[in-house]
Scaffold this active site. Structure first.
Site, PDB file in Angstrom:
ATOM      1  N   GLY A  13       0.782  -1.220  -0.176  1.00 35.33           N
ATOM      2  CA  GLY A  13       0.193  -0.008  -0.119  1.00 35.33           C
ATOM      3  C   GLY A  13       1.347   1.197  -0.107  1.00 35.33           C
ATOM      4  O   GLY A  13       0.568   2.240   0.667  1.00 35.33           O
ATOM      5  N   GLY A  17      -0.995   7.727   1.670  1.00 36.32           N
ATOM      6  CA  GLY A  17      -1.468   7.465   2.691  1.00 36.32           C
ATOM      7  C   GLY A  17       0.176   6.899   3.204  1.00 36.32           C
ATOM      8  O   GLY A  17       1.158   7.561   3.179  1.00 36.32           O
ATOM      9  N   ARG A  39      -1.959   0.007  -7.703  1.00 27.78           N
ATOM     10  CA  ARG A  39      -2.104   1.877  -9.215  1.00 27.78           C
ATOM     11  C   ARG A  39      -0.322   1.529  -9.215  1.00 27.78           C
ATOM     12  O   ARG A  39       0.480   2.627  -8.626  1.00 27.78           O
ATOM     13  CB  ARG A  39      -2.622   3.092  -8.240  1.00 27.78           C
ATOM     14  CG  ARG A  39      -4.480   3.201  -7.875  1.00 27.78           C
ATOM     15  CD  ARG A  39      -4.325   4.150  -7.453  1.00 27.78           C
ATOM     16  NE  ARG A  39      -4.305   4.381  -6.258  1.00 27.78           N
ATOM     17  CZ  ARG A  39      -4.375   5.107  -5.740  1.00 27.78           C
ATOM     18  NH1 ARG A  39      -4.952   5.833  -5.316  1.00 27.78           N
ATOM     19  NH2 ARG A  39      -4.079   4.894  -3.883  1.00 27.78           N
ATOM     20  N   ASP A  64      -2.115  -6.330  -6.068  1.00 30.70           N
ATOM     21  CA  ASP A  64      -3.213  -6.327  -5.249  1.00 30.70           C
ATOM     22  C   ASP A  64      -2.991  -7.705  -3.741  1.00 30.70           C
ATOM     23  O   ASP A  64      -3.207  -8.619  -4.356  1.00 30.70           O
ATOM     24  CB  ASP A  64      -4.697  -7.256  -6.082  1.00 30.70           C
ATOM     25  CG  ASP A  64      -5.374  -7.136  -5.051  1.00 30.70           C
ATOM     26  OD1 ASP A  64      -6.348  -7.038  -3.993  1.00 30.70           O
ATOM     27  OD2 ASP A  64      -6.805  -6.565  -5.633  1.00 30.70           O
ATOM     28  N   VAL A  65      -3.304  -7.249  -2.974  1.00 37.76           N
ATOM     29  CA  VAL A  65      -2.780  -8.557  -1.603  1.00 37.76           C
ATOM     30  C   VAL A  65      -4.032  -9.142  -1.123  1.00 37.76           C
ATOM     31  O   VAL A  65      -3.210 -10.436  -0.731  1.00 37.76           O
ATOM     32  CB  VAL A  65      -2.447  -7.466  -0.366  1.00 37.76           C
ATOM     33  CG1 VAL A  65      -0.856  -6.999  -0.269  1.00 37.76           C
ATOM     34  CG2 VAL A  65      -3.471  -6.789   0.113  1.00 37.76           C
ATOM     35  N   TYR A 157     -14.815  -3.290   9.772  1.00 36.89           N
ATOM     36  CA  TYR A 157     -13.672  -2.627   9.680  1.00 36.89           C
ATOM     37  C   TYR A 157     -12.931  -2.324  11.147  1.00 36.89           C
ATOM     38  O   TYR A 157     -11.681  -3.259  11.639  1.00 36.89           O
ATOM     39  CB  TYR A 157     -14.028  -0.959   9.675  1.00 36.89           C
ATOM     40  CG  TYR A 157     -12.569  -0.312   9.762  1.00 36.89           C
ATOM     41  CD1 TYR A 157     -11.271  -0.764   8.196  1.00 36.89           C
ATOM     42  CD2 TYR A 157     -12.205   0.432  10.640  1.00 36.89           C
ATOM     43  CE1 TYR A 157     -10.171  -0.204   8.845  1.00 36.89           C
ATOM     44  CE2 TYR A 157     -11.037   1.250  10.737  1.00 36.89           C
ATOM     45  CZ  TYR A 157      -9.842   0.827   9.820  1.00 36.89           C
ATOM     46  OH  TYR A 157      -8.731   1.068   9.286  1.00 36.89           O
ATOM     47  N   GLY A 188      -4.659   6.815  15.306  1.00 38.61           N
ATOM     48  CA  GLY A 188      -6.405   7.153  15.456  1.00 38.61           C
ATOM     49  C   GLY A 188      -6.347   8.003  14.136  1.00 38.61           C
ATOM     50  O   GLY A 188      -5.485   7.478  12.958  1.00 38.61           O
ATOM     51  N   THR A 192      -5.662  10.774   5.416  1.00 44.19           N
ATOM     52  CA  THR A 192      -5.081  10.331   3.836  1.00 44.19           C
ATOM     53  C   THR A 192      -6.495  10.351   2.970  1.00 44.19           C
ATOM     54  O   THR A 192      -7.465  10.911   3.355  1.00 44.19           O
ATOM     55  CB  THR A 192      -4.313   9.305   4.496  1.00 44.19           C
ATOM     56  OG1 THR A 192      -5.319   8.260   4.886  1.00 44.19           O
ATOM     57  CG2 THR A 192      -3.435   9.205   6.073  1.00 44.19           C
TER      58      THR A 192
END
Ligand code: NDP
Ligand code: 8X3
Length: 258
Positions: A13, A17, A39, A64-65, A157, A188, A192
């Site tokens: 990733g 971010g 990407r 792509d993981v 999540y 926290g 991003t």
């Protein structure tokens, strides 16, 4: 003391971010980089800029993981080239949607569970055996404060990040008897593309998440990850929670009223 210089660091990733900020921070410290994300164009612009700026090598792969076979192929290609990572930053992850569980979209659930949990496992399964064989390595999992405390509509999540926390603990136990470290860094609110992804591209809604407070930046989190990685080998941070000063837990957030 800089213990990062010369290390080979694989970041998943890395196209935006926190992952991108880690790439920047580690390159500035003289690390060699392996950068994975979906990407490719974004990865190339990050990688090429860091090579030019810091004289490091950035090996890029469109991965792509969630695709276990693609992850294995990319890891095998590295190993075949003699490039076993010294550090793996399992950062690729996302929230998709924010709904009550009885109204949730199962496609969102799949996306989160397949990326945050199974993706992290796919990458770890492909890389960690080579660290174990060399008896050298450090895995840093990016969890979240959402893995410590649930919040309304965070359900899946939250479950994925509670799961990342359990995996970090379990992986540490599995590494007993080896010098390999496993750490978690749990932020926290960080501004991003996270909220834009969560709200499926709704930029206004994403912006509102950070309105009236100073959130963490991706660079703040990368600094913390660099601290964890830079510690001497006999020191292992198991779990580090980093919050904006304006956010005390998932509920208590100081927001200036307009
Ligand atoms: P971003 O959306 O900015 O970055 C997410 C990164 O993950 C992108 O590079 C994206 O790349 C990559 N990614 C997503 N899905 C996949 C996939 N299937 N395969 C490979 N790469 C993928 O968000 P953040 O930087 O904020 O998020 C990074 C991590 O930090 C996540 O695990 C997130 O849960 C965690 N986190 C974030 C917080 C926040 O407030 N922002 C707080 C706590 C934790 P691409 O789309 O190119 O594949
Ligand atoms: C991201 C932070 O609070 O949006 O993990 O879940 S939060």
């Amino acid at each position: 003391m800089n213990r990062i210089k010369g290390k080979l660091i694989l970041i998943t990733g890395a196209s935006s971010g926190i992952g991108e900020a880690c790439a920047r921070r580690f390159a500035a410290e003289g690390a060699q980089l392996v950068l994975w994300a979906r990407r490719r164009v974004r990865l190339e612009s990050v990688g090429r800029a860091l090579e030019a700026q810091h004289g490091v090598v950035a090996r890029l792969a469109e991965v792509d993981v969630r695709d276990r076979a693609a992850v294995s192929r990319a890891a095998e290609a590295l190993v075949a080239a003699g490039q076993v990572p010294d550090v793996l930053v399992n950062n690729a992850g996302l929230a998709s949607g924010l709904s009550k569980v009885h109204e949730g979209d199962p496609e969102d659930w799949d996306r989160m569970i397949d990326t945050n949990l199974k993706g992290l496992l796919n990458v770890t399964r492909a890389v960690l055996p080579h660290m174990v064989a060399r008896r050298r390595g450090h895995v840093v999992n990016i969890g979240s404060v959402a893995g410590h405390q649930t919040y309304p509509m965070g359900n899946v999540y939250n479950a994925s990040k509670f799961g990342v926390r359990a995996l970090t603990e379990g992986m540490n136990l599995d590494m007993a008897g080896t010098p390999i470290r496993v750490s978690a860094v749990d932020p926290g609110m960080v501004e991003t593309e996270f909220s834009e992804v969560r709200f499926h591209g709704d930029r206004e809604r994403a912006k509102a998440v950070y309105q009236g407070l100073q959130p963490l930046t991706a660079a703040d989190v990368a600094d913390t990850i660099a601290y964890v990685v830079n510690l001497p080998e006999h020191v292992n941070i198991l779990d580090l929670i980093i919050m904006p000063t304006a956010q005390r837990n998932v509920y208590v957030v100081d927001r200036a009223t307009p």
